[in-house]
Structure formats: structure tokens, C-alpha cells
Design a protein around this motif. Sequence first.
Motif, PDB file in Angstrom:
ATOM      1  N   LEU A 141     -70.566   8.038   0.822  1.00  0.00           N
ATOM      2  CA  LEU A 141     -69.915   6.807   1.285  1.00  0.00           C
ATOM      3  C   LEU A 141     -69.522   6.907   2.756  1.00  0.00           C
ATOM      4  O   LEU A 141     -69.645   5.931   3.505  1.00  0.00           O
ATOM      5  N   ALA A 142     -69.052   8.067   3.179  1.00  0.00           N
ATOM      6  CA  ALA A 142     -68.685   8.258   4.589  1.00  0.00           C
ATOM      7  C   ALA A 142     -69.926   8.168   5.472  1.00  0.00           C
ATOM      8  O   ALA A 142     -69.885   7.572   6.554  1.00  0.00           O
ATOM      9  N   HIS A 143     -71.029   8.739   5.000  1.00  0.00           N
ATOM     10  CA  HIS A 143     -72.277   8.695   5.773  1.00  0.00           C
ATOM     11  C   HIS A 143     -72.842   7.275   5.799  1.00  0.00           C
ATOM     12  O   HIS A 143     -73.367   6.828   6.816  1.00  0.00           O
ATOM     13  N   TYR A 144     -72.724   6.557   4.677  1.00  0.00           N
ATOM     14  CA  TYR A 144     -73.228   5.185   4.575  1.00  0.00           C
ATOM     15  C   TYR A 144     -72.490   4.268   5.539  1.00  0.00           C
ATOM     16  O   TYR A 144     -73.074   3.401   6.161  1.00  0.00           O
ATOM     17  N   ASN A 145     -71.172   4.451   5.645  1.00  0.00           N
ATOM     18  CA  ASN A 145     -70.339   3.770   6.639  1.00  0.00           C
ATOM     19  C   ASN A 145     -70.534   2.251   6.643  1.00  0.00           C
ATOM     20  O   ASN A 145     -70.702   1.655   7.689  1.00  0.00           O
ATOM     21  N   GLN A 146     -70.536   1.656   5.465  1.00  0.00           N
ATOM     22  CA  GLN A 146     -70.656   0.208   5.329  1.00  0.00           C
ATOM     23  C   GLN A 146     -69.524  -0.303   4.447  1.00  0.00           C
ATOM     24  O   GLN A 146     -68.986   0.431   3.627  1.00  0.00           O
ATOM     25  N   VAL A 147     -69.198  -1.562   4.599  1.00  0.00           N
ATOM     26  CA  VAL A 147     -68.226  -2.181   3.712  1.00  0.00           C
ATOM     27  C   VAL A 147     -68.964  -2.546   2.431  1.00  0.00           C
ATOM     28  O   VAL A 147     -69.959  -3.263   2.460  1.00  0.00           O
ATOM     29  N   LEU A 148     -68.507  -2.005   1.311  1.00  0.00           N
ATOM     30  CA  LEU A 148     -69.113  -2.310   0.023  1.00  0.00           C
ATOM     31  C   LEU A 148     -68.198  -3.228  -0.758  1.00  0.00           C
ATOM     32  O   LEU A 148     -66.980  -3.118  -0.674  1.00  0.00           O
ATOM     33  N   ASP A 149     -68.796  -4.106  -1.534  1.00  0.00           N
ATOM     34  CA  ASP A 149     -68.021  -5.019  -2.356  1.00  0.00           C
ATOM     35  C   ASP A 149     -67.789  -4.427  -3.743  1.00  0.00           C
ATOM     36  O   ASP A 149     -67.588  -5.150  -4.696  1.00  0.00           O
ATOM     37  N   VAL A 150     -67.863  -3.105  -3.827  1.00  0.00           N
ATOM     38  CA  VAL A 150     -67.697  -2.393  -5.085  1.00  0.00           C
ATOM     39  C   VAL A 150     -66.674  -1.287  -4.833  1.00  0.00           C
ATOM     40  O   VAL A 150     -66.776  -0.564  -3.842  1.00  0.00           O
ATOM     41  N   SER A 151     -65.719  -1.170  -5.735  1.00  0.00           N
ATOM     42  CA  SER A 151     -64.725  -0.111  -5.552  1.00  0.00           C
ATOM     43  C   SER A 151     -65.367   1.250  -5.802  1.00  0.00           C
ATOM     44  O   SER A 151     -66.403   1.357  -6.455  1.00  0.00           O
ATOM     45  N   ARG A 152     -64.725   2.282  -5.320  1.00  0.00           N
ATOM     46  CA  ARG A 152     -65.225   3.646  -5.505  1.00  0.00           C
ATOM     47  C   ARG A 152     -65.311   3.979  -6.994  1.00  0.00           C
ATOM     48  O   ARG A 152     -66.267   4.590  -7.452  1.00  0.00           O
TER      49      ARG A 152
END
Length: 160
Positions: free
Chosen positions: A106-117
Motif C-alpha cells: 500500500l505504501a508503494h502503491y501510494n494511491q487513495v483507495l476507496d477500500v479500507s485496509r
Amino acid sequence: MHGVYLLGAPELAAALAVATAIALMLTLRCLHPPGGATALMMVLGGIGDPAFAVYPVMLNSVLLVLAGIIYNNATRRPYPHMQLSPVRGPVSSQEQLLDADLDAVLAHYNQVLDVSRDDLKALLAETRLRAYDRKLVEVRCADIMSRKRNRPTNTILAPG
């Protein structure tokens, strides 16, 4: 007072309006490109009346959300989606590794996701189970069982 009059140049006012809208949406984790377009339209259209935020913007937003709720309930998909509660309790070392891997991705992806962790973690777990099912559906008892019988000995040990 209208933003163009305060800043002097419509280009600067438009850029500031869009940047502010996007910054607010990112902060609130609700990025939606039409939000930036609405801010741009207000500046470029010379709309200085704050009532424009209520009608038509808020009214149309409420109507869209209501349509989404009706559609999702009609198709038996709950809306709004409730976030999963994080599972509490002892965590295995395998689970800790999965959490660390997920955090790194997730840190590498560095995008805002509309899904919680936690929802993402649940999706990954479900995907893993489906992959196991697909792999194990082809396994037969004969593939894992031995044909050779081991007979227990009936030897009684004398106390010694």
C-alpha cells in the motif's frame, strides 16, 4: 465577493478553486473529479452566489445518493458499504507478515483507495481461499494416502 475579483486573474482563481476542492476531497478521502469540475465551473461561470452550492449542486448530489441507495437495495447490495471491524486478539507470525507485506504494498502503491485496509485484507483472504479450493479440488485421497498399512504391535512392556 467573487474569487476572480479577489485574485485578479481568472486563470489563477480557477486553479486555486480546483486545487482547494481536490485538497479537501483528498483530506476527506472522497476524491470525485466532478467536485473539482464544479469548483472550476463556478469560477469560470462567474457564479458568486453561495446558494449555488445548495441548488443545484447539493440537491443533485442528494438525488444521486438516493438513486444509488435505491438501486443497491433493489439489487441486494448494501449501500453505504459498512467497513469491516478490525479483528482483535492474538495474531500469528504469518498474519503479522501478511500485515507487513500489505502495508509495504500500500505504501508503494501510494494511491487513495476507496477500500479500507481491513476490507482489502478480507478480500485477499477470500481470494486465497478460492485459490486453495481450486487447487485442492483436483486432489484425491489416493494422492495423499499411503497404500502400505502400518500395523500396531501388541507388545506389552514389562516393568523393569
